[in-house]
Every structure is written in structure tokens, then in C-alpha cells.
Design an enzyme around this catalytic site. Structure first.
Site, PDB file in Angstrom:
ATOM      1  N   GLU A 296       0.885  -1.172   0.000  1.00 36.50           N
ATOM      2  CA  GLU A 296       0.000   0.000   0.000  1.00 36.50           C
ATOM      3  C   GLU A 296       0.913   1.209   0.000  1.00 36.50           C
ATOM      4  O   GLU A 296       1.746   1.350   0.889  1.00 36.50           O
ATOM      5  CB  GLU A 296      -0.919  -0.011   1.224  1.00 36.50           C
ATOM      6  CG  GLU A 296      -1.952  -1.138   1.194  1.00 36.50           C
ATOM      7  CD  GLU A 296      -2.847  -1.118  -0.040  1.00 36.50           C
ATOM      8  OE1 GLU A 296      -3.122  -0.013  -0.570  1.00 36.50           O
ATOM      9  OE2 GLU A 296      -3.238  -2.197  -0.509  1.00 36.50           O
TER      10      GLU A 296
ATOM     11  N   CYS B  80      -1.929   8.702   4.751  1.00 38.12           N
ATOM     12  CA  CYS B  80      -1.937   8.358   3.324  1.00 38.12           C
ATOM     13  C   CYS B  80      -3.255   8.790   2.701  1.00 38.12           C
ATOM     14  O   CYS B  80      -3.328   9.064   1.509  1.00 38.12           O
ATOM     15  CB  CYS B  80      -1.744   6.862   3.155  1.00 38.12           C
ATOM     16  SG  CYS B  80      -2.738   5.938   4.309  1.00 38.12           S
TER      17      CYS B  80
HETATM   18  P1  NAD Z   1       8.942   5.461   3.383  1.00 38.88           P
HETATM   19  O1  NAD Z   1       8.782   4.953   1.992  1.00 38.88           O
HETATM   20  O2  NAD Z   1       9.965   6.476   3.660  1.00 38.88           O
HETATM   21  O3  NAD Z   1       9.264   4.235   4.361  1.00 38.88           O
HETATM   22  C1  NAD Z   1       8.449   3.100   4.446  1.00 38.88           C
HETATM   23  C2  NAD Z   1       9.301   1.933   4.912  1.00 38.88           C
HETATM   24  O4  NAD Z   1      10.220   1.596   3.868  1.00 38.88           O
HETATM   25  C3  NAD Z   1      10.126   2.246   6.152  1.00 38.88           C
HETATM   26  O5  NAD Z   1      10.179   1.106   6.982  1.00 38.88           O
HETATM   27  C4  NAD Z   1      11.480   2.568   5.571  1.00 38.88           C
HETATM   28  O6  NAD Z   1      12.551   2.333   6.467  1.00 38.88           O
HETATM   29  C5  NAD Z   1      11.533   1.615   4.393  1.00 38.88           C
HETATM   30  N1  NAD Z   1      12.473   2.053   3.345  1.00 38.88           N
HETATM   31  C6  NAD Z   1      12.678   3.329   2.915  1.00 38.88           C
HETATM   32  N2  NAD Z   1      13.593   3.320   1.933  1.00 38.88           N
HETATM   33  C7  NAD Z   1      13.963   2.038   1.739  1.00 38.88           C
HETATM   34  C8  NAD Z   1      14.865   1.381   0.854  1.00 38.88           C
HETATM   35  N3  NAD Z   1      15.573   2.050  -0.039  1.00 38.88           N
HETATM   36  N4  NAD Z   1      14.984   0.037   0.938  1.00 38.88           N
HETATM   37  C9  NAD Z   1      14.267  -0.658   1.835  1.00 38.88           C
HETATM   38  N5  NAD Z   1      13.399  -0.104   2.695  1.00 38.88           N
HETATM   39  C10 NAD Z   1      13.239   1.229   2.643  1.00 38.88           C
HETATM   40  O7  NAD Z   1       7.486   5.938   3.841  1.00 38.88           O
HETATM   41  P2  NAD Z   1       7.072   6.663   5.199  1.00 38.88           P
HETATM   42  O8  NAD Z   1       7.611   8.048   5.175  1.00 38.88           O
HETATM   43  O9  NAD Z   1       7.341   5.813   6.388  1.00 38.88           O
HETATM   44  O10 NAD Z   1       5.485   6.708   5.015  1.00 38.88           O
HETATM   45  C11 NAD Z   1       4.885   7.640   4.177  1.00 38.88           C
HETATM   46  C12 NAD Z   1       4.474   7.008   2.861  1.00 38.88           C
HETATM   47  O11 NAD Z   1       3.675   5.872   3.113  1.00 38.88           O
HETATM   48  C13 NAD Z   1       3.612   7.929   2.029  1.00 38.88           C
HETATM   49  O12 NAD Z   1       3.972   7.817   0.676  1.00 38.88           O
HETATM   50  C14 NAD Z   1       2.201   7.410   2.256  1.00 38.88           C
HETATM   51  O13 NAD Z   1       1.289   7.695   1.244  1.00 38.88           O
HETATM   52  C15 NAD Z   1       2.460   5.949   2.384  1.00 38.88           C
HETATM   53  N6  NAD Z   1       1.402   5.276   3.136  1.00 38.88           N
HETATM   54  C16 NAD Z   1       0.474   4.588   2.429  1.00 38.88           C
HETATM   55  C17 NAD Z   1      -0.564   3.943   3.090  1.00 38.88           C
HETATM   56  C18 NAD Z   1      -1.595   3.166   2.332  1.00 38.88           C
HETATM   57  O14 NAD Z   1      -2.370   2.459   2.946  1.00 38.88           O
HETATM   58  N7  NAD Z   1      -1.624   3.271   1.025  1.00 38.88           N
HETATM   59  C19 NAD Z   1      -0.635   4.010   4.494  1.00 38.88           C
HETATM   60  C20 NAD Z   1       0.351   4.722   5.175  1.00 38.88           C
HETATM   61  C21 NAD Z   1       1.373   5.345   4.490  1.00 38.88           C
END
Ligand code: NAD
Length: 542
Positions: free
Chosen positions: A292, A326
Site C-alpha cells: 500500500e 496516506c
Molecule cells: P517510506 O517509503 O519512507 O518508508 C516506508 C518503509 O520503507 C520504512 O520502513 C522505511 O525504512 C523503508 N524504506 C525506505 N527506503 C527504503 C529502501 N531504499 N529500501 C528498503 N526499505 C526502505 O514511507 P514513510 O515516510 O514511512 O510513510 C509515508 C508514505 O507511506 C507515504 O507515501 C504514504 O502515502 C504511504 N502510506 C500509504 C498507506 C496506504 O495504505 N496506502 C498508508 C500509510 C502510508
């Protein structure tokens, strides 16, 4: 054990008000004070053992970034490989547990969170993710309790879906766990998602590597302690906060990698998809890929919309939790005549929003999550100040002296494709585009075409024909669609959540659709009196 056991019928966890004079207010205030007065150390938990790597980071309060809540140890590739090993060892026992035993662990987790852990998990979420008490309560307490209880109920429904049997045989469907481990990677913004992504696969008999997000390690640790107390055996859920790339590399390099359960930004998910695709021949099974991701959630108002309802939806849908949901409304389409009527009141309302320390319950908003987010959001605001295609109507002030504070900001885009109408900001910035009153149909097309995402969206209209038109024109523009309501605040069991297009695989967290992804069904046919010859009647002589 014999018996066709039935799990308790779930109901949504009641939301406590925390109004002045309530016992829950006194209790959470005491927990906040206590948690703020000490600093804890957070180890990794692998195979039930605490692991300290000595490579550490600090967990801080975004609204008082000088205040350290914890020092946490970071996993690297070696620890993640150890966690893969611990998980695959734990699989041998956990994958054979009965569904009732697994359900009991989740139901106990729900009751622990509803009772003894409620204050700790809520307070941790308030302090490390800068949520107000109400935003913490609906997320880290109620939504996560709902995930646990409803998932148990949906699992039972899935298990009870059985094939028909012709005479002489008994056909059955066994919903096996995946053969391998699931990698759960969770975002900072919802403690409930952090808790759900590892536990929903575990409920279905899977073992998990759980990598929480850096700014949310503090609240995630309390969840992990609760999972242990609820009865997940060692190694079923392994807690490996750390270097995202190194942990991910260890997980995706293992032939036992069987699935990914991710929530976060779109580019990161697309990177996982790519790597998994390149390595597809190396895995023992085809991994389940569930993600998601981002959004650019809309509100579109028809000229018949109710002014007050629209105004409230913009404020709550756009600015609650600093716009870091989100599902937060971030682009709003308003007809010109209505804009004239509501503009003044809306700007006054946004200007009056109280922003500050979440321990002061008078505040409606806290700080944004960290310095990177602060810089990203303020860059968008600066761009709008300079652009001839946009105007900052209210807000925009930002100050990170003590905490990462950004005032709720309303931008008016003069071009519908101005960047804050299209790009995900994930902060307290809402952009309004005012359309000519007679261009409702054109505006619906604009809403559909403007962004690659399709997470949430809302239509406001009193005219039923307009609602119908929006339902049709925006059929694929949002996985969660709202009529005369803000596009955020989905409740488990009521509005299963997930988006399509670039917003994710739409496997609807907290529903049977999600649980289906974590099982590999085995069809079993048992014949009671088997045939003893191979000849069919048609082969007989004339
Ligand atoms: P993010 O992408 O920065 O991080 C999400 C996860 O991915 C974290 O655990 C992070 O450590 C990991 N991550 C980041 N870069 C990585 C890489 N290169 N390799 C492996 N893992 C990596 O997102 P965030 O700031 O924690 O959350 C915000 C984002 O999440 C927004 O884009 C939001 O829309 C989305 N979101 C979506 C939903 C949904 O249900 N669609 C719900 C909540 C958040």
C-alpha cells in the site's frame, strides 16, 4: 481437540474521548510524564533473544527534537540474515499450530492493547510520532485492536470456505501458510499499520521479519513486547529495525523469501518489485507482493454541495495528523461561486488551528515527523510563494528551532496541473483549484487524470445525479471513495482500506482479501472406495 470452534464476533473498539475530567485523560497524562522522564534502550529481538549491535540511533520527539526517548540498536545484513534463520526455524512449529491456537494469540494481543498496553502504546505514539491523544487513540489503540479481532474473524470465514463433494468422495481445502517467511516493512505514520503488517501473515501461520520505520521504532518496540506477551513463540515475529537497504537485501536474497507486506512510499515499493522480479528464479516459491503506497487524495465539490460540510472536510481531512495520513485530502476542486462563499471562513478556520506540543491537549496538530520531511514540505511552500501559478493563501510559516513545526497551509493553484495538485507532499499542505461553475464534467475528468495515484477521494454534492456522475467518472480514481464525507478515517470492518494504480496492490488491509495473500491452498480429494480398474464403459465391445 475436537469441536468446530467459533471465534468471538468482533465489534469496533470504542474510542475514548480524553475529555477533561475523564479517567483516561488522567491516566495517559501520567504515562506521558513517566515516559518523557526516562530514556530506554531498544534491542533487536531475533528468535526471542535481545540483540545489541552497538550501532545505535536515537528516538526523539518531533515536537521537541532535543528530547531523547530511547537509544535503539540497528540491524545490518548479518542480523537480518540471523533473523531469516530464526524465522525459518520457528516456521517448523508455528506453521503446524491449529488456527484456534493462532487466533487466541491475536485475541489476547487485542485484549492486552485494549487494557494494560493501551496507555503505553498511545503515549509512545504521541511522543515519537507527534500525534495528538485522539489521533493516537484512533490509530494505535482502536484500529490495531480492530485489526487483531476482525482478522481473526475473517480468517475463520476464509477457512470455512470449502468445496463441494460429489458422491463417494470428500473434498477439502486446506489453507496452508506460505512455505518460507514474510518480510513486513512498515511506515512511520500509523502504529496500527506497523502492528498489522507483521501479525496478519503470522495469524495465517507464517513467520515474519519485521522492519519498522526509523522514526517509529519507539512505539514499535512496545508493540513487540506486547506480541511476546500475547504468546507468539520466539522467532515467529523478529524485530529488526535498522538500515533499510541492508535488512532488505538480506530478506530478498534468501531463497526462503515468500512474501512482502509493505506500506510506505511508491518508489521504495517499486524498487522491491524490481528486485524480486530480477531474482524470481532464485526463490523456492513465487513471493506474494503486497504493498500500500502513496496517494494524492482529492475532494471534489459540486455546486450543490453543502458549504459547511465541505469546509469541515477540508480542515479535518487535510490537516489532522499534520496531513501525514496516506488518506489525507491534499487537492480540492471547488466551483467558483461556492469558493466565494466559503473562502473567508475557511481561511479563518485554518489560521486558527492550534499547533504545538502534543502533550498540551489544546493543540489540534503536532510537528511533522523529522527534519527531512520539514525540508521537503517547506520547499513545496517556498515554490508556491515564488510561482506565478500558485498563491499561498494561509499558513506556510515553519520553525524547527524546538520541533519540526509547519503551520497548516492552504495554497490556491491557478493551473490545475501545478505541482502541489499532482505530487504527494505528505504534510500539512492542501491545494485548492477553483473551477468555473459550468465545468463539472470537465473537472471530473481532471480529477481522474491529474495524478498517477488512486488511494482515496471524496465527492461533495446534494444533487444525487451529480453523485452518480462522480461515481462513474471516478470509478478507478480511488480505492476508498467517500460521498459527502472526508476521504480519511477508514474503520476496520467498515471501509476496508487500500488504493489502486500507483497507490498499491489494493489488498485491503483488515479484510479477507488481505488474508488470502498469506495462504497457499491445498485441495484435498479423498475417495472412499477407489476404482480398481482403468477401463471406462465406452471401451466395452458393441
Ligand atoms: P517510506 O517509503 O519512507 O518508508 C516506508 C518503509 O520503507 C520504512 O520502513 C522505511 O525504512 C523503508 N524504506 C525506505 N527506503 C527504503 C529502501 N531504499 N529500501 C528498503 N526499505 C526502505 O514511507 P514513510 O515516510 O514511512 O510513510 C509515508 C508514505 O507511506 C507515504 O507515501 C504514504 O502515502 C504511504 N502510506 C500509504 C498507506 C496506504 O495504505 N496506502 C498508508 C500509510 C502510508
Amino acid at each position: 481437540m475436537s469441536g468446530a470452534f467459533q471465534v468471538p464476533m468482533p465489534d469496533n473498539e470504542p474510542v475514548q474521548s480524553y475529555a477533561p475530567g475523564t479517567p483516561e485523560r488522567a491516566s495517559i497524562k501520567a504515562t506521558l510524564a513517566e515516559m518523557s522522564s526516562r530514556e530506554i534502550e531498544i534491542p533487536l529481538i531475533i528468535g526471542g533473544e535481545e540483540v545489541r549491535t552497538g550501532r545505535t540511533k536515537k528516538a526523539i520527539m518531533p515536537h521537541r527534537h532535543g528530547h531523547v526517548l530511547a537509544t535503539w540498536h540497528m540491524a545490518g545484513q548479518a542480523e537480518a540474515e540471523r533473523a531469516v534463520h530464526a524465522a525459518t526455524e520457528a516456521w517448523k512449529e508455528w506453521s503446524a499450530w491449529s488456527s484456534e491456537d493462532r487466533a487466541s494469540v491475536l485475541l489476547k494481543a487485542a485484549d492486552l492493547l485494549a487494557g494494560p498496553y493501551r496507555d503505553a502504546v498511545n503515549a509512545a505514539t504521541m511522543l515519537c510520532q507527534s500525534k495528538t491523544v485522539y489521533q493516537a487513540e484512533i490509530d494505535s489503540a482502536c484500529e490495531l485492536i480492530d485489526f487483531f479481532r476482525f482478522n481473526v474473524y475473517f480468517a475463520e470465514q476464509l477457512y470455512s470456505d470449502q468445496p463441494m463433494s460429489a458422491p463417494g468422495m470428500w473434498n477439502r481445502m486446506e489453507y496452508r501458510p506460505l512455505e518460507g517467511f514474510v518480510y513486513a516493512i512498515t511506515p512511520f505514520n500509523f502504529t496500527s499499520i506497523a502492528g498489522n503488517l507483521p501479525t496478519s501473515p503470522a495469524l495465517m501461520g507464517n513467520v515474519v521479519l519485521w522492519k519498522p520505520s526509523r522514526p517509529a521504532v519507539f512505539s514499535a518496540y512496545y508493540l513487540m513486547k506486547m506480541f511476546e506477551e500475547a504468546g507468539f513463540p520466539p522467532g515467529v515475529i523478529n524485530f529488526v529495525p535498522g538500515d533499510p537497504r541492508a535488512v532488505t537485501e538480506a530478506a530478498l536474497a534468501s531463497p526462503d523469501f515468500a512474501g512482502i507486506h509493505y506500506t510506505g512510499s511508491t518508489p521504495v515499493f517499486q524498487g522491491f518489485y524490481r528486485t524480486i522480479g530480477e531474482r524470481i528464479a532464485d526463490y523456492k516459491t513465487y513471493p506474494r507482493i503486497v504493498g500500500e503506497t502513496g496517494g494524492k487524495d482529492f475532494i471534489v465539490a459540486h455546486p450543490s454541495a453543502d458549504d459547511e460540510a465541505l469546509r469541515a472536510a477540508i480542515v479535518c481531512g487535510g490537516f489532522e495528523y499534520q496531513g501525514q495520513k496516506c488518506s489525507a485530502a491534499s487537492r480540492v476542486y471547488i466551483p467558483a461561486a461556492m469558493w466565494k462563499r466559503i473562502k473567508g471562513g475557511l481561511l479563518d478556520e485554518v489560521a486558527g488551528i492550534a499547533v504545538g506540543d502534543v502533550a498540551d491537549f489544546r493543540n489540534f496538530m503536532g510537528a511533522v515527523i523529522d527534519e527531512n520531511a520539514f525540508k521537503d514540505h517547506t520547499a513545496f511552500i517556498e515554490d508556491a510563494r515564488k510561482s506565478p501559478d500558485a498563491e499561498v493563501l494561509v499558513g506556510g510559516e515553519a520553525d524547527m528551532t524546538e520541533g519540526y513545526f509547519i503551520r497548516p497551509t492552504l495554497i490556491q493553484a491557478k493551473q490545475p496541473a501545478y505541482r502541489t495538485m499532482c505530487e504527494e507532499i505528505f504534510g500539512p499542505v492542501v491545494t485548492v483549484y477553483v473551477y468555473p461553475d459550468d465545468q463539472w464534467h470537465e473537472t471530473l475528468t481532471l480529477v481522474d487524470r491529474t495524478s498517477p495515484y488512486a488511494l482515496t477521494g471524496a465527492v461533495f454534492a446534494q444533487d444525487r445525479r451529480a453523485v452518480r456522475e462522480a461515481m462513474v467518472a471516478l470509478r478507478h480514481s480511488a480505492g476508498n471513495f467517500y460521498i459527502n464525507d472526508k476521504p480519511s478515517g477508514a474503520v476496520v470492518g467498515q471501509q476496508p482500506f487500500g488504493g489502486a494504480r500507483a497507490s498499491g496492490t489494493n489488498d485491503k488491509a483488515g479484510s479477507m482479501l488481505n488474508l488470502v495473500r498469506w495462504v497457499s491452498a491445498r485441495s484435498i480429494k479423498e475417495t472412499f472406495v477407489p476404482a480398481t480398474g482403468y477401463r471406462y464403459p465406452f471401451m466395452g465391445a458393441e
